[in-house]
Enzyme design. Structure first.
Site, short mmCIF file in Angstrom:
data_model
loop_
_atom_site.label_atom_id
_atom_site.label_comp_id
_atom_site.label_asym_id
_atom_site.label_seq_id
_atom_site.Cartn_x
_atom_site.Cartn_y
_atom_site.Cartn_z
N GLU A 32 -7.25 -6.41 -3.19
CA GLU A 32 -6.84 -5.00 -3.09
C GLU A 32 -5.33 -4.99 -3.37
OE1 GLU A 32 -7.33 -1.44 0.10
OE2 GLU A 32 -6.35 -3.26 0.76
N HIS A 79 -14.99 -10.22 6.39
CA HIS A 79 -14.17 -10.89 7.40
C HIS A 79 -12.86 -10.14 7.54
CE1 HIS A 79 -16.21 -15.05 6.50
NE2 HIS A 79 -16.95 -14.28 7.27
N GLU A 80 -12.81 -9.19 8.43
CA GLU A 80 -11.51 -8.59 8.77
C GLU A 80 -10.85 -9.54 9.75
OE1 GLU A 80 -9.48 -5.76 7.86
OE2 GLU A 80 -8.30 -7.21 8.98
N GLU A 116 0.84 -1.20 0.00
CA GLU A 116 0.00 0.00 0.00
C GLU A 116 0.88 1.25 0.00
OE1 GLU A 116 -3.09 -0.45 2.93
OE2 GLU A 116 -3.95 -2.16 1.86
N GLU A 136 -9.31 3.97 -0.33
CA GLU A 136 -9.35 4.32 1.10
C GLU A 136 -8.30 5.37 1.45
OE1 GLU A 136 -8.51 0.80 3.40
OE2 GLU A 136 -6.65 0.42 2.36
C1 NOJ Z 1 -8.54 -2.18 5.14
C2 NOJ Z 1 -9.36 -2.42 3.93
O1 NOJ Z 1 -8.64 -2.12 2.75
C3 NOJ Z 1 -10.60 -1.57 4.03
O2 NOJ Z 1 -11.36 -1.68 2.84
C4 NOJ Z 1 -11.38 -2.00 5.24
O3 NOJ Z 1 -12.48 -1.17 5.39
C5 NOJ Z 1 -10.52 -1.91 6.50
N1 NOJ Z 1 -9.29 -2.57 6.32
C6 NOJ Z 1 -11.21 -2.54 7.70
O4 NOJ Z 1 -11.34 -3.91 7.50
CA CA Z 2 -6.19 -1.82 2.54
#
Ligand code: NOJ
Ligand code: CA
Length: 723
Positions: A508, A420-421, A175, A514
Site C-alpha cells: 500500500e 496479519h495486522e 498516507e 480506504e
Molecule cells: C490499514 C490498512 O490499509 C487497511 O487495509 C486495513 O483494513 C486496516 N489497516 C486494518 O488492518
Molecule cells: Ca493504510
C-alpha cells in the site's frame, strides 16, 4: 526448475576501459547519447552532474558521507581511477506491466581515495536512456570496518524552480494527499500544520523535507523523478529542500535515538535514481528502478501467481456497523482469554457465514481470492497503544471456522487471503512468523496482507528506519521459503525489490481507497500516484467502489469518494498491481452487473503496456495487452477538470476488434453525478481513432477483443463515444 528473470545474455558488448591514471573529471553518455553524466572533484569534494539533450538536469551536486565518531568522506577526496562498462540484456519478470524488460546502460565506476586517511569510496553510476542510478560502495579496507552513517551528503541540485508533485517528509507514514507546488512556494503549500506528528522532527527544526518518489516538472520541458532502488539494510531517503537554491539533499530516516545507518564494510547503499525525459509518458514506462534491483532470488517461481480478489474489508469502513473485533472487551487477550466465554458484540464482520457469501460471490465471478480481515484474536485492543503481544496469528475467533472455510473455498476454486495486522509490533510478528506461516500453509492460504498501523515496536524505530526496512524484507524472504505471496500495508514505500522477491506482490504505502471513507482522496490523486508511489512497485490501491456516496449506508455519513464509477474501472489499468481487489460489497456489484463485467474481464498481468498520454496531476491513459489472448485494455483517469482523449488505436494487432467502452455519461461528474456511465460496443481496427471524454474526476475503460477470422479492415475512422 523455471528460473525467472532469466537473463538472456544478449550482452551486446562489454567493453571495459580502465583509466590508467587519476583524472580530475570523468564522464559517460547514455546508450542513446541523450544523457551526459560527469563526475569530478573540486577542493577535495566529489561532485556529479547530469544533462539531458544538453539541458542541465542536475548542476554539480555533492557526493559523500558524514560518519559518526570518525572522519567521514567529506573532504580531501580525489579520483583514484574509473572503469566503464556497457550492458544490454533482457529479463523476464514473473508478473508485471511488460513480459520482457530491457536493461541497457553504460556504467561508470569511480574510485575515490581520501588523503590522510587513505580510505576508499566507490560510486557506481549507471546511465540508462531514461535516467541515472548510482550507489556508494564501501570496499573492505584496513581503516573502515563497522561504522555509523551520520548523514549521507548526496545532493540533487536542480537549479531551477520546478513544479513538485510531493508529500511532506515523515518517518512513519506516506498516507498523505499530494501537494502540487513550485519549489519556491513549498513552504506555504506543504501542510506543515501537522508538525505535531512525531515524524516531523526535521520540519519542526525549520527544515523543509519531502518524501520520495518525488515528481518534478520543469519550465525547461523536462520531467524528473527522484527516488531510490533496492532499499536494503539502510534507512529510507527523504529529501531536505533548499527552496532558495532549488536544491535537494539526502535526509536519511533516523531511528528515535537519532541514529541513521549501521553498516559494516564491505557494503553498498541503495541506488539513488533520477529518471528523466521530455515526455511524461516515459517516466511512467521507465523500468530503471527495477533494472537497478538484483535479479529474481527465487529459483522456482511457479507458485507465484497474479490475484484478483474480493474481501470482507470495505464493510468495515463504510459505517454499516461491522467490526474487526469479536467482542467489546478491552481486556480480552489472545491466547489467554477464552473467547467462547465472552459475549460477542454482534457486529463481528468475519463470521463463517459472511465469508461463505464472499466465497460464493468470488467463485461465481471468477475471482481467485477472498481477503478476510478480523478473523483472529486481538482486535479488541489493537491500534496505537504500542502494547506488546496484541495479536495472535494462529488463533481464530470462535465464529470463524478455519477448517470449514478452507474446505468450502477449496471446493469452489477460491483461496482465502490471510490478514496479519501487526499493529506495527514488528518484534512480536517476527516471534510469531514461523507459526503464523505454518498455520497458513496447513490451512490452504498462499497470500498474506500484512499491516503496520500505529507506532512501531521496537519502540526505538520508525516505519522507514533501517531496522524496519530490514523487517519488511525479512518477512518477504521468510514468506518465499513457505511459498507465500505478500501484500504489505503501511510498510516503507517500495524501491523495486519485487524484481528480486516477486512474491512481495504489492504494497500500500500511500493513501489508498480506504481514505474515501476518511475525508476522501482529491480527484487528482490517481493522476499523481503512478508518477510517484508506483515508481517503486505495485500498489494495492483496492479500487472498484461503485457506491461512491457513503450516505447510502446511513443518512448521517457524509463521506464520499471523489470519483465517478467509470473511473473506478479505469484504475485497474492505470494503478498497476498483480494483486488487485474489487473492494466494494457484493451487494453493490449486483446492482451494476453491466459495469461489473469489466472488473471480471480485466487482467492483472500483462504482455505489454503503452502509456498513450499523461500529464502528472491531470490525466493518464494507458493501453495494456493481455498475456493469454488477443485482447487489449485501455484505462484513463482524469483530475477534477476531466479530460478529452483522441486515442490512436495503432497498438492493436491486425484485423477487427470488438471494443466495449465503459465511459462517463455526458452529464457525469464526481461531485453530483458519479454513477452516470454509458457502455458502447464498437467494431474498430488499428487504423481508427477514438474520441472519448473523462468527466471531472472521471475516466474510462475499454476492452478490445480481436475478432477471428482476420478480415481486411476499412480505411481509418474517428469514432466519437461521448464527445
Ligand atoms: C490499514 C490498512 O490499509 C487497511 O487495509 C486495513 O483494513 C486496516 N489497516 C486494518 O488492518
Ligand atoms: Ca493504510
Amino acid at each position: 526448475m523455471k528460473v525467472i528473470s532469466r537473463i538472456i545474455l544478449t550482452i551486446a558488448a562489454i567493453c571495459i576501459n580502465i583509466a590508467a591514471f587519476a583524472a580530475d573529471s570523468v564522464s559517460i553518455l547514455s546508450p542513446d547519447g541523450n544523457l551526459t553524466l560527469s563526475v569530478n572533484v573540486k577542493d577535495g569534494v566529489p561532485y556529479y552532474d547530469l544533462s539531458y539533450k544538453n539541458i542541465p538536469v542536475l548542476s554539480p551536486s555533492r557526493l559523500g558521507f558524514r560518519l559518526k565518531y570518525e572522519r567521514g568522506y567529506v573532504d580531501s577526496m580525489c579520483i583514484q581511477g574509473s572503469v566503464e562498462t556497457t550492458v544490454d540484456e533482457y529479463w523476464y519478470p514473473v508478473w508485471g506491466e511488460y513480459a520482457k524488460v530491457r536493461n541497457n546502460y553504460n556504467e561508470l565506476f569511480v574510485t575515490f581515495t581520501q588523503e590522510g586517511s587513505g580510505r576508499i569510496l566507490g560510486v557506481r553510476f549507471r546511465l540508462f536512456n531514461d535516467g541515472l542510478g548510482f550507489r556508494y560502495e564501501f570496499p573492505e579496507q584496513p581503516t573502515l570496518h563497522i561504522f555509523q552513517v551520520e548523514e549521507e551528503l548526496t545532493q540533487f541540485n536542480l537549479g531551477s524552480d520546478y513544479l513538485c508533485f510531493c508529500m511532506p517528509g515523515d518517518y512513519d507514514t506516506n498516507e498523505f494527499t499530494y501537494t502540487t507546488s513550485r519549489i519556491s512556494d513549498l513552504r506555504e503549500q506543504i501542510p506543515l500544520q501537522s508538525l505535531a506528528h512525531k515524524g516531523y522532527e526535521a520540519q519542526s527544526k525549520g527544515d523543509l523535507v519531502l518524501q520520495t518518489p518525488l515528481m518534478l516538472e520543469g519550465d525547461n520541458g523536462l520531467y524528473v523523478n527522484i527516488h531510490e532502488a533496492a532499499l536494503v539494510d539502510y534507512p529510507a531517503m527523504e529529501l531536505s529542500v533548499d527552496d532558495k537554491a532549488f536544491s535537494m539533499s539526502a535526509c536519511l530516516v533516523p531511528n528515535r535515538n537519532g541514529e541513521k545507518a549501521f553498516k559494516m564494510a564491505p557494503c553498498t547503499t541503495p541506488w539513488r535514481t533520477v529518471v528523466v525525459s521530455d515526455k511524461a509518458t516515459d517516466i511512467l514506462a521507465s523500468r530503471l528502478i527495477y533494472n537497478l534491483n538484483e535479479p529474481c532470488a527465487i529459483e522456482d517461481t511457479s507458485w507465484i501467481h497474479p490475484v484478483k480478489y474480493v474481501g470482507v474489508w470495505w464493510e468495515y469502513f463504510v459505517g454499516c456497523g461491522k467490526s474487526w473485533a469479536y467482542s467489546w472487551y478491552r481486556s480480552a487477550r489472545p491466547g489467554v482469554t477464552d473467547y467462547t466465554k465472552i459475549e460477542p458484540n454482534g457486529q463481528h464482520g468475519a463470521t463463517t457465514q459472511r465469508v461463505k457469501e464472499y466465497i460464493d460471490f468470488a467463485s461465481e465471478n471468477g475471482f481467485d481470492g477472498v481477503l478476510v480481515e478480523g478473523w483472529n484474536e486481538g482486535w479488541e485492543d489493537w491500534s496505537g497503544y504500542s502494547r506488546d503481544r496484541i495479536f495472535s496469528f494462529d488463533r481464530a475467533y470462535p465464529d470463524f471456522d478455519v477448517k470449514e472455510l478452507h474446505r468450502y473455498a477449496a471446493e469452489r476454486g477460491v483461496k482465502i487471503i490471510m490478514h496479519h495486522e501487526t499493529a506495527s509490533n514488528a518484534a512480536d510478528y517476527e516471534r510469531q512468523l514461523d507459526d503464523a506461516f505454518d498455520f497458513m500453509v496447513e490451512n490452504g492460504y498462499d497470500a498474506v496482507k500484512t499491516g503496520y498501523v500505529g507506532p512501531v515496536v521496537p519502540r526505538s524505530e520508525y516505519h522507514a528506519s533501517q531496522w524496519m526496512v530490514n523487517h519488511y524484507l525479512y518477512v518477504a524472504q521468510k514468506a518465499a521459503e513457505k511459498h507465500i505471496m505478500v501484500n504489505s500495508h503501511e510498510a516503507v514505500r517500495p524501491t523495486g525489490l519485487c524484481r528480486t522477491w516477486p512474491n512481495w506482490m504489492a504494497q500500500e504505502s500511500a493513501r489508498g481507497t480506504e481514505f474515501e471513507s476518511m475525508g476522501g482522496n482529491p480527484a487528482d490523486h490517481t493522476t499523481i500516484l503512478p508518477f510517484t508511489r508506483l515508481m517503486g512497485g505495485p500498489m494495492d490501491y483496492t479500487p472498484g467502489i461503485f457506491q461512491t456516496r457513503l450516505s447510502y449506508y446511513g443518512q448521517k455519513n457524509d463521506q464520499w469518494a471523489r470519483t465517478t464509477l467509470a473511473r473506478q474501472l479505469a484504475l485497474y489499468l492505470t494503478m498497476y498491481s498483480p494483486i488487485q481487489m474489487a473492494c466494494d460489497l457484493p451487494e453493490n456489484y449486483r446492482r451494476f452487473p453491466d459495469a461489473f463485467q469489466f472488473i471480471k474481464d480485466v487482467r492483472v498481468d500483462w504482455e505489454d503496456s503503452r502509456y498513450l498520454e499523461a500529464e502528472p496531476g491531470d490525466y493518464i491513459t494507458v493501453a495494456r495487452k493481455a498475456k493469454d489472448a488477443d485482447e487489449w485494455f485501455v484505462g484513463c483517469t482524469a483530475d477534477e477538470n476531466g479530460h478529452q482523449s483522441s486515442i490512436k488505436l495503432d497498438f492493436l494487432g491486425p484485423g477487427a476488434y470488438q471494443a466495449t467502452v465503459y465511459a462517463d455519461a455526458p452529464d457525469a461528474h464526481f461531485k453530483d453525478n458519479p454513477q452516470a456511465y454509458i457502455i458502447r460496443t464498437l467494431t474498430v481496427s488499428a487504423k481508427d481513432e477514438l474520441c472519448i471524454k473523462a468527466a471531472p474526476g472521471g475516466g474510462y475503460a475499454i476492452r478490445f477483443v480481436g475478432q477471428e477470422p482476420l478480415k481486411k479492415v476499412k480505411r481509418g475512422k474517428t469514432v466519437k463515444v461521448n464527445c
